[in-house]
Design a protein around this motif. Sequence first.
Motif, PDB file in Angstrom:
ATOM      1  N   GLY A 121     -32.020  16.688 -52.590  1.00 63.03           N
ATOM      2  CA  GLY A 121     -32.041  18.103 -52.951  1.00 63.03           C
ATOM      3  C   GLY A 121     -31.337  19.008 -51.944  1.00 63.03           C
ATOM      4  N   PRO A 122     -31.614  18.836 -50.640  1.00 66.36           N
ATOM      5  CA  PRO A 122     -30.926  19.681 -49.660  1.00 66.36           C
ATOM      6  C   PRO A 122     -29.401  19.540 -49.694  1.00 66.36           C
ATOM      7  CG  PRO A 122     -32.847  18.669 -48.672  1.00 66.36           C
ATOM      8  CD  PRO A 122     -32.663  18.027 -50.030  1.00 66.36           C
ATOM      9  N   LEU A 123     -28.905  18.353 -50.058  1.00 67.46           N
ATOM     10  CA  LEU A 123     -27.454  18.162 -50.170  1.00 67.46           C
ATOM     11  C   LEU A 123     -26.879  18.952 -51.341  1.00 67.46           C
ATOM     12  CD1 LEU A 123     -27.154  14.308 -49.617  1.00 67.46           C
ATOM     13  CD2 LEU A 123     -26.737  16.132 -47.967  1.00 67.46           C
ATOM     14  N   LEU A 124     -27.662  19.086 -52.391  1.00 69.05           N
ATOM     15  CA  LEU A 124     -27.216  19.853 -53.547  1.00 69.05           C
ATOM     16  C   LEU A 124     -27.266  21.352 -53.259  1.00 69.05           C
ATOM     17  CD1 LEU A 124     -29.124  17.804 -56.238  1.00 69.05           C
ATOM     18  CD2 LEU A 124     -26.676  17.728 -55.786  1.00 69.05           C
ATOM     19  N   ALA A 125     -28.288  21.764 -52.539  1.00 70.63           N
ATOM     20  CA  ALA A 125     -28.460  23.183 -52.231  1.00 70.63           C
ATOM     21  C   ALA A 125     -27.461  23.668 -51.178  1.00 70.63           C
ATOM     22  CB  ALA A 125     -29.888  23.442 -51.751  1.00 70.63           C
ATOM     23  N   SER A 126     -27.137  22.794 -50.242  1.00 70.38           N
ATOM     24  CA  SER A 126     -26.230  23.156 -49.156  1.00 70.38           C
ATOM     25  C   SER A 126     -25.341  21.955 -48.838  1.00 70.38           C
ATOM     26  CB  SER A 126     -27.042  23.570 -47.928  1.00 70.38           C
ATOM     27  OG  SER A 126     -26.196  23.920 -46.875  1.00 70.38           O
ATOM     28  N   PRO A 127     -24.296  21.754 -49.622  1.00 70.78           N
ATOM     29  CA  PRO A 127     -23.437  20.581 -49.415  1.00 70.78           C
ATOM     30  C   PRO A 127     -22.813  20.578 -48.026  1.00 70.78           C
ATOM     31  CG  PRO A 127     -22.922  21.676 -51.488  1.00 70.78           C
ATOM     32  CD  PRO A 127     -23.859  22.574 -50.739  1.00 70.78           C
ATOM     33  N   PRO A 128     -22.674  19.387 -47.440  1.00 68.78           N
ATOM     34  CA  PRO A 128     -22.026  19.309 -46.128  1.00 68.78           C
ATOM     35  C   PRO A 128     -20.543  19.651 -46.249  1.00 68.78           C
ATOM     36  CG  PRO A 128     -22.474  17.112 -46.991  1.00 68.78           C
ATOM     37  CD  PRO A 128     -23.092  18.085 -47.940  1.00 68.78           C
ATOM     38  N   PRO A 129     -19.924  19.989 -45.135  1.00 69.29           N
ATOM     39  CA  PRO A 129     -18.484  20.279 -45.156  1.00 69.29           C
ATOM     40  C   PRO A 129     -17.695  19.085 -45.682  1.00 69.29           C
ATOM     41  CG  PRO A 129     -19.446  20.906 -43.057  1.00 69.29           C
ATOM     42  CD  PRO A 129     -20.497  20.152 -43.810  1.00 69.29           C
ATOM     43  N   LYS A 130     -16.525  19.379 -46.211  1.00 66.73           N
ATOM     44  CA  LYS A 130     -15.654  18.344 -46.779  1.00 66.73           C
ATOM     45  C   LYS A 130     -15.423  17.236 -45.751  1.00 66.73           C
ATOM     46  CE  LYS A 130     -11.386  17.690 -49.257  1.00 66.73           C
ATOM     47  NZ  LYS A 130     -10.423  18.311 -50.121  1.00 66.73           N
ATOM     48  N   GLY A 131     -15.571  16.004 -46.215  1.00 65.12           N
ATOM     49  CA  GLY A 131     -15.350  14.853 -45.355  1.00 65.12           C
ATOM     50  C   GLY A 131     -16.580  14.373 -44.606  1.00 65.12           C
ATOM     51  N   GLU A 132     -17.712  15.059 -44.736  1.00 67.90           N
ATOM     52  CA  GLU A 132     -18.915  14.689 -43.987  1.00 67.90           C
ATOM     53  C   GLU A 132     -20.034  14.136 -44.861  1.00 67.90           C
ATOM     54  OE1 GLU A 132     -20.278  17.674 -41.267  1.00 67.90           O
ATOM     55  OE2 GLU A 132     -18.245  18.131 -40.598  1.00 67.90           O
ATOM     56  N   LEU A 133     -19.787  13.952 -46.146  1.00 67.21           N
ATOM     57  CA  LEU A 133     -20.837  13.502 -47.048  1.00 67.21           C
ATOM     58  C   LEU A 133     -21.309  12.092 -46.699  1.00 67.21           C
ATOM     59  CD1 LEU A 133     -22.594  14.296 -49.433  1.00 67.21           C
ATOM     60  CD2 LEU A 133     -20.812  13.456 -50.948  1.00 67.21           C
ATOM     61  N   GLN A 134     -20.391  11.162 -46.458  1.00 65.06           N
ATOM     62  CA  GLN A 134     -20.783   9.789 -46.111  1.00 65.06           C
ATOM     63  C   GLN A 134     -21.597   9.759 -44.823  1.00 65.06           C
ATOM     64  OE1 GLN A 134     -20.510   6.963 -47.897  1.00 65.06           O
ATOM     65  NE2 GLN A 134     -19.735   8.288 -49.519  1.00 65.06           N
ATOM     66  N   GLN A 135     -21.201  10.552 -43.858  1.00 62.50           N
ATOM     67  CA  GLN A 135     -21.938  10.643 -42.591  1.00 62.50           C
ATOM     68  C   GLN A 135     -23.352  11.159 -42.850  1.00 62.50           C
ATOM     69  OE1 GLN A 135     -19.955  13.133 -39.745  1.00 62.50           O
ATOM     70  NE2 GLN A 135     -21.649  13.094 -38.306  1.00 62.50           N
ATOM     71  N   THR A 136     -23.489  12.098 -43.767  1.00 67.98           N
ATOM     72  CA  THR A 136     -24.795  12.650 -44.108  1.00 67.98           C
ATOM     73  C   THR A 136     -25.662  11.594 -44.781  1.00 67.98           C
ATOM     74  OG1 THR A 136     -23.792  14.837 -44.361  1.00 67.98           O
ATOM     75  CG2 THR A 136     -25.973  14.526 -45.306  1.00 67.98           C
ATOM     76  N   PHE A 137     -25.087  10.789 -45.661  1.00 67.50           N
ATOM     77  CA  PHE A 137     -25.841   9.697 -46.289  1.00 67.50           C
ATOM     78  C   PHE A 137     -26.388   8.750 -45.220  1.00 67.50           C
ATOM     79  CE2 PHE A 137     -22.959  10.117 -50.243  1.00 67.50           C
ATOM     80  CZ  PHE A 137     -23.819  11.027 -50.829  1.00 67.50           C
ATOM     81  N   HIS A 138     -25.566   8.418 -44.252  1.00 67.59           N
ATOM     82  CA  HIS A 138     -25.996   7.511 -43.182  1.00 67.59           C
ATOM     83  C   HIS A 138     -27.079   8.151 -42.316  1.00 67.59           C
ATOM     84  CE1 HIS A 138     -23.311   4.161 -43.955  1.00 67.59           C
ATOM     85  NE2 HIS A 138     -22.389   5.059 -44.264  1.00 67.59           N
ATOM     86  N   ALA A 139     -26.976   9.448 -42.077  1.00 63.23           N
ATOM     87  CA  ALA A 139     -28.004  10.140 -41.297  1.00 63.23           C
ATOM     88  C   ALA A 139     -29.343  10.136 -42.045  1.00 63.23           C
ATOM     89  CB  ALA A 139     -27.564  11.570 -40.999  1.00 63.23           C
ATOM     90  N   LEU A 140     -29.287  10.314 -43.355  1.00 60.37           N
ATOM     91  CA  LEU A 140     -30.519  10.284 -44.149  1.00 60.37           C
ATOM     92  C   LEU A 140     -31.100   8.869 -44.216  1.00 60.37           C
ATOM     93  CD1 LEU A 140     -29.500  12.658 -47.076  1.00 60.37           C
ATOM     94  CD2 LEU A 140     -31.239  13.092 -45.328  1.00 60.37           C
ATOM     95  N   ALA A 141     -30.249   7.855 -44.158  1.00 61.26           N
ATOM     96  CA  ALA A 141     -30.712   6.470 -44.212  1.00 61.26           C
ATOM     97  C   ALA A 141     -31.499   6.085 -42.964  1.00 61.26           C
ATOM     98  CB  ALA A 141     -29.532   5.524 -44.403  1.00 61.26           C
ATOM     99  N   VAL A 142     -31.278   6.794 -41.874  1.00 56.32           N
ATOM    100  CA  VAL A 142     -31.990   6.506 -40.628  1.00 56.32           C
ATOM    101  C   VAL A 142     -33.401   7.107 -40.651  1.00 56.32           C
ATOM    102  CG1 VAL A 142     -31.947   6.928 -38.141  1.00 56.32           C
ATOM    103  CG2 VAL A 142     -29.842   6.365 -39.336  1.00 56.32           C
ATOM    104  N   LYS A 143     -33.574   8.144 -41.458  1.00 51.42           N
ATOM    105  CA  LYS A 143     -34.871   8.820 -41.512  1.00 51.42           C
ATOM    106  C   LYS A 143     -35.937   7.939 -42.154  1.00 51.42           C
ATOM    107  CE  LYS A 143     -35.222  13.161 -42.332  1.00 51.42           C
ATOM    108  NZ  LYS A 143     -35.195  14.502 -42.930  1.00 51.42           N
ATOM    109  N   VAL A 144     -37.170   8.204 -41.785  1.00 45.95           N
ATOM    110  CA  VAL A 144     -38.309   7.504 -42.347  1.00 45.95           C
ATOM    111  C   VAL A 144     -38.967   8.432 -43.364  1.00 45.95           C
ATOM    112  CG1 VAL A 144     -40.555   6.463 -41.852  1.00 45.95           C
ATOM    113  CG2 VAL A 144     -38.653   6.171 -40.244  1.00 45.95           C
ATOM    114  N   TRP A 145     -39.231   7.879 -44.539  1.00 46.67           N
ATOM    115  CA  TRP A 145     -39.820   8.647 -45.631  1.00 46.67           C
ATOM    116  C   TRP A 145     -41.176   8.036 -45.983  1.00 46.67           C
ATOM    117  CZ3 TRP A 145     -36.775  12.729 -46.868  1.00 46.67           C
ATOM    118  CH2 TRP A 145     -35.435  12.665 -46.470  1.00 46.67           C
ATOM    119  N   ARG A 146     -41.988   8.768 -46.691  1.00 44.35           N
ATOM    120  CA  ARG A 146     -43.288   8.272 -47.124  1.00 44.35           C
ATOM    121  C   ARG A 146     -43.166   7.719 -48.536  1.00 44.35           C
ATOM    122  NH1 ARG A 146     -48.292   9.177 -44.411  1.00 44.35           N
ATOM    123  NH2 ARG A 146     -46.645   9.869 -43.064  1.00 44.35           N
ATOM    124  N   HIS A 147     -43.549   6.458 -48.712  1.00 38.69           N
ATOM    125  CA  HIS A 147     -43.503   5.827 -50.034  1.00 38.69           C
ATOM    126  C   HIS A 147     -44.381   6.637 -50.986  1.00 38.69           C
ATOM    127  CE1 HIS A 147     -44.144   2.864 -53.209  1.00 38.69           C
ATOM    128  NE2 HIS A 147     -43.077   2.218 -52.742  1.00 38.69           N
TER     129      HIS A 147
END
Length: 84
Positions: free
Chosen positions: A20-46
């Motif tokens: 949702g935050p990516l849709l509300a505030s997209p990262p600058p051009k060329g940084e989307l893949q980096q953002t996916f990887h940053a989110l993959a490092v985060k821990v979420w609650r099942h």
Amino acid sequence: MSLSIDHRNRWARLRFSVVGPLLASPPPKGELQQTFHALAVKVWRHPITGADVQFGASTIERWYYRTRHVQETYTATQSRRARR
């Protein structure tokens, strides 16, 4: 095994909380893949068990594009209805 409506809703809310935050505030051009990887490092609650989980960057990317596609489809439908 079929998921109950409650379980599907919990999963939907989790997916939206991730992308949702990516849709509300997209990262600058060329940084989307980096953002996916940053989110993959985060821990979420099942959403069902409450355990800590992590999702791969490719999973988050898939959720993002599916959500964006649904959002674009909804927007196009609403635009056509407004023109009638």
